[in-house]
Structures are given as structure tokens and as C-alpha cells.
Design a protein around this motif. Structure first.
Motif, PDB file in Angstrom:
ATOM      1  N   PRO A  41       0.804  -1.225   0.000  1.00  0.00           N
ATOM      2  CA  PRO A  41       0.000   0.000   0.000  1.00  0.00           C
ATOM      3  C   PRO A  41       0.839   1.279   0.000  1.00  0.00           C
ATOM      4  N   ALA A  42       2.016   1.246   0.646  1.00  0.00           N
ATOM      5  CA  ALA A  42       2.840   2.454   0.736  1.00  0.00           C
ATOM      6  C   ALA A  42       3.338   2.924  -0.625  1.00  0.00           C
ATOM      7  N   SER A  43       3.307   2.059  -1.632  1.00  0.00           N
ATOM      8  CA  SER A  43       3.788   2.437  -2.958  1.00  0.00           C
ATOM      9  C   SER A  43       2.672   2.924  -3.874  1.00  0.00           C
ATOM     10  N   ALA A  44       1.430   2.911  -3.401  1.00  0.00           N
ATOM     11  CA  ALA A  44       0.271   3.077  -4.279  1.00  0.00           C
ATOM     12  C   ALA A  44       0.039   4.507  -4.750  1.00  0.00           C
TER      13      ALA A  44
ATOM     14  N   ALA B 155       1.425   8.901  -4.760  1.00  0.00           N
ATOM     15  CA  ALA B 155       2.553   9.806  -4.588  1.00  0.00           C
ATOM     16  C   ALA B 155       2.686  10.243  -3.130  1.00  0.00           C
ATOM     17  N   ALA B 156       1.539  10.481  -2.474  1.00  0.00           N
ATOM     18  CA  ALA B 156       1.570  10.919  -1.074  1.00  0.00           C
ATOM     19  C   ALA B 156       2.125   9.846  -0.161  1.00  0.00           C
ATOM     20  N   SER B 157       1.712   8.592  -0.374  1.00  0.00           N
ATOM     21  CA  SER B 157       2.195   7.507   0.488  1.00  0.00           C
ATOM     22  C   SER B 157       3.662   7.207   0.220  1.00  0.00           C
ATOM     23  N   ARG B 158       4.088   7.332  -1.015  1.00  0.00           N
ATOM     24  CA  ARG B 158       5.503   7.118  -1.338  1.00  0.00           C
ATOM     25  C   ARG B 158       6.373   8.191  -0.697  1.00  0.00           C
ATOM     26  N   LEU B 159       5.907   9.428  -0.758  1.00  0.00           N
ATOM     27  CA  LEU B 159       6.648  10.516  -0.143  1.00  0.00           C
ATOM     28  C   LEU B 159       6.735  10.324   1.363  1.00  0.00           C
TER      29      LEU B 159
ATOM     30  N   GLU C 154      10.096  -8.205  -2.270  1.00  0.00           N
ATOM     31  CA  GLU C 154      10.000  -9.560  -2.820  1.00  0.00           C
ATOM     32  C   GLU C 154       8.558 -10.069  -2.748  1.00  0.00           C
ATOM     33  N   HIS C 155       7.855  -9.900  -3.848  1.00  0.00           N
ATOM     34  CA  HIS C 155       8.190  -9.288  -5.128  1.00  0.00           C
ATOM     35  C   HIS C 155       6.945  -8.595  -5.649  1.00  0.00           C
ATOM     36  N   PRO C 156       7.091  -7.512  -6.441  1.00  0.00           N
ATOM     37  CA  PRO C 156       5.903  -6.892  -7.036  1.00  0.00           C
ATOM     38  C   PRO C 156       5.153  -7.890  -7.902  1.00  0.00           C
ATOM     39  N   LYS C 157       3.831  -7.846  -7.810  1.00  0.00           N
ATOM     40  CA  LYS C 157       2.987  -8.764  -8.591  1.00  0.00           C
ATOM     41  C   LYS C 157       2.205  -7.961  -9.622  1.00  0.00           C
TER      42      LYS C 157
ATOM     43  N   ASN D 151       4.459   0.924  -9.671  1.00  0.00           N
ATOM     44  CA  ASN D 151       4.502   1.615  -8.386  1.00  0.00           C
ATOM     45  C   ASN D 151       5.867   1.461  -7.707  1.00  0.00           C
ATOM     46  N   TYR D 152       6.494   0.299  -7.893  1.00  0.00           N
ATOM     47  CA  TYR D 152       7.822   0.077  -7.309  1.00  0.00           C
ATOM     48  C   TYR D 152       8.832   1.051  -7.912  1.00  0.00           C
ATOM     49  N   LYS D 153       8.805   1.200  -9.221  1.00  0.00           N
ATOM     50  CA  LYS D 153       9.721   2.139  -9.873  1.00  0.00           C
ATOM     51  C   LYS D 153       9.489   3.557  -9.359  1.00  0.00           C
ATOM     52  N   LEU D 154       8.221   3.950  -9.263  1.00  0.00           N
ATOM     53  CA  LEU D 154       7.897   5.289  -8.764  1.00  0.00           C
ATOM     54  C   LEU D 154       8.340   5.458  -7.312  1.00  0.00           C
ATOM     55  N   LEU D 155       8.181   4.398  -6.518  1.00  0.00           N
ATOM     56  CA  LEU D 155       8.615   4.444  -5.117  1.00  0.00           C
ATOM     57  C   LEU D 155      10.120   4.674  -5.034  1.00  0.00           C
ATOM     58  N   LEU D 156      10.883   3.914  -5.799  1.00  0.00           N
ATOM     59  CA  LEU D 156      12.333   4.048  -5.778  1.00  0.00           C
ATOM     60  C   LEU D 156      12.757   5.445  -6.213  1.00  0.00           C
ATOM     61  N   GLN D 157      12.120   5.966  -7.244  1.00  0.00           N
ATOM     62  CA  GLN D 157      12.469   7.291  -7.736  1.00  0.00           C
ATOM     63  C   GLN D 157      12.154   8.367  -6.703  1.00  0.00           C
ATOM     64  N   GLN D 158      10.981   8.234  -6.051  1.00  0.00           N
ATOM     65  CA  GLN D 158      10.578   9.260  -5.090  1.00  0.00           C
ATOM     66  C   GLN D 158      11.416   9.184  -3.808  1.00  0.00           C
TER      67      GLN D 158
END
Length: 206
Positions: A2-5, A7-11, A34-37, A44-51
Motif C-alpha cells: 500500500p505504501a507504494s500506491a 505519490a503521497a504515500s511514497r513521499l 519480494e516481489h511486485p505482482k 509503483n515500485y519504480k515510482l517508489l524508488l524514484q521518489q
């Protein structure tokens, strides 16, 4: 996750992790999902890493990511990540051969990761070729006493001293950032130590 879903939660997650690192004196964080499905979670994982990388870099902190060879990201994500820990083990059968590692490394580089950011993963454990049961390197040494040139005993495949040295040489030849270990507590001391073999090979070239 859920934390990756959003922009606000990723930040929010990035800020919380950065605060934890500053409080406890850590240089950064290694992220290992381990591991995105499915496509949505991978995006969302890519966006999480970038943010998270944006938050961390603003505070002088580092971000690395642990990836198996089959979970590839993209060039924009690799560009903002400081290191990529390539988990090139747990393959089928003989799970971490040099040939397997070369293939995993090739895929990662072709997906956009710069060689100088990659740490080549080396297992300090073995797996039974058929049952997949894992044994630590320390357990293998205690039970079977393998010589430095052996990577397989009683159906268990592992990386012995000679293969570990060759992987360090591969990392050097490919101009990688270095090697990473999973995990050092599974090693032994003395002449059979994998960590000591890695250290000696690194010092030999310095």
C-alpha cells in the motif's frame, strides 16, 4: 504494498525512512521488495524508488535496490539509484554458477543499469539441486570439508573458494561497483573462508 500506491504515500515512506537513517546514523537504505505482482505493482515500485531517492539525495543519503535477475526495472529508475545489488543466486538446479551470473548480469545491463552501479551478489550458502533445501556454507564445510576447487557435494551446489574468486575477477573485468554477499554470517574462519578469499583477491589488484 500500500505504501507504494500513491505519490503521497511514497513521499511519506521516504520521509520516514530518511528520518530513521538520520536518527540512527545510517548512510542510506537498501530496498528489497519480494516481489511486485503484476504491471501495476511494478510501476509503483519504480515510482517508489524514484521518489525515495529524491528525498534521500536531498538529505545526503543513499538508496540501493536489491534485484533478482528476472525483476528488471528501467533506465530512469536506475539513473536515480546509487547501487543495484544483483541477487544472482537461487536459480534452478545449480543455482549460482558463473554461467548463470553472466546471464543475469547481461540482462540487467541491457535493461539500462550502468555497470559501475552494480554489485554482483555472491551466496554464502548452497542449495540441493533437486529438493532446493538450503545449507549455509558453514554447514557445508563442517559436514563435507570440501576443497577450494569444489562447488558440489552430496547433491548440494554452492560457491567454493575458487568460484568466489572468479566472481570477484568477473566483477573487476566488467567494471562493476563490486560484490555483495548474502550473507556473511554463513561463512567460516580460516583457510576456507569465502570472505577472506574475496578480500585477498581485492587486495591483490590494489
Amino acid at each position: 504494498m500500500p505504501a507504494s500506491a500513491t505519490a503521497a504515500s511514497r513521499l511519506r515512506l521516504g520521509q520516514q525512512m530518511a528520518r530513521f537513517c538520520r536518527t540512527h546514523g545510517f548512510a542510506g537504505v537498501d530496498i528489497d521488495w519480494e516481489h511486485p505482482k503484476g504491471t501495476e505493482q511494478l510501476t509503483n515500485y519504480k515510482l517508489l524508488l524514484q521518489q525515495v531517492a529524491g528525498v534521500f539525495h536531498d538529505q545526503g543519503l543513499k538508496v540501493s535496490v536489491a534485484l533478482p535477475g528476472w525483476l528488471l526495472l528501467d533506465e530512469p529508475t536506475y539513473q536515480v539509484i546509487d547501487r543495484v545489488n544483483l541477487m544472482c543466486y537461487d536459480g534452478d538446479g545449480r543455482h549460482a554458477t558463473l554461467e548463470f551470473v553472466r546471464g543475469e548480469l547481461k540482462k540487467l545491463v541491457e535493461s539500462g543499469a550502468a555497470a559501475e552501479k552494480i554489485l554482483l551478489g555472491i551466496p554464502f550458502y548452497g542449495r540441493h539441486i533437486q529438493t532446493r533445501r538450503a545449507l549455509t556454507y558453514a554447514e557445508i564445510v563442517a559436514k563435507y570439508r570440501p576443497t577450494a576447487d569444489i562447488d558440489e557435494v552430496a547433491g548440494v551446489y554452492f560457491n567454493g573458494v575458487r568460484t568466489v574468486v572468479r566472481k570477484v575477477q568477473l566483477a573487476r573485468d566488467q567494471k562493476l561497483a563490486g560484490v555483495m554477499i548474502w550473507e556473511v554470517g554463513q561463512d567460516v574462519t580460516g583457510d576456507s573462508s569465502l570472505l577472506e578469499a574475496i578480500s585477498k583477491e581485492i587486495r591483490r589488484d590494489s
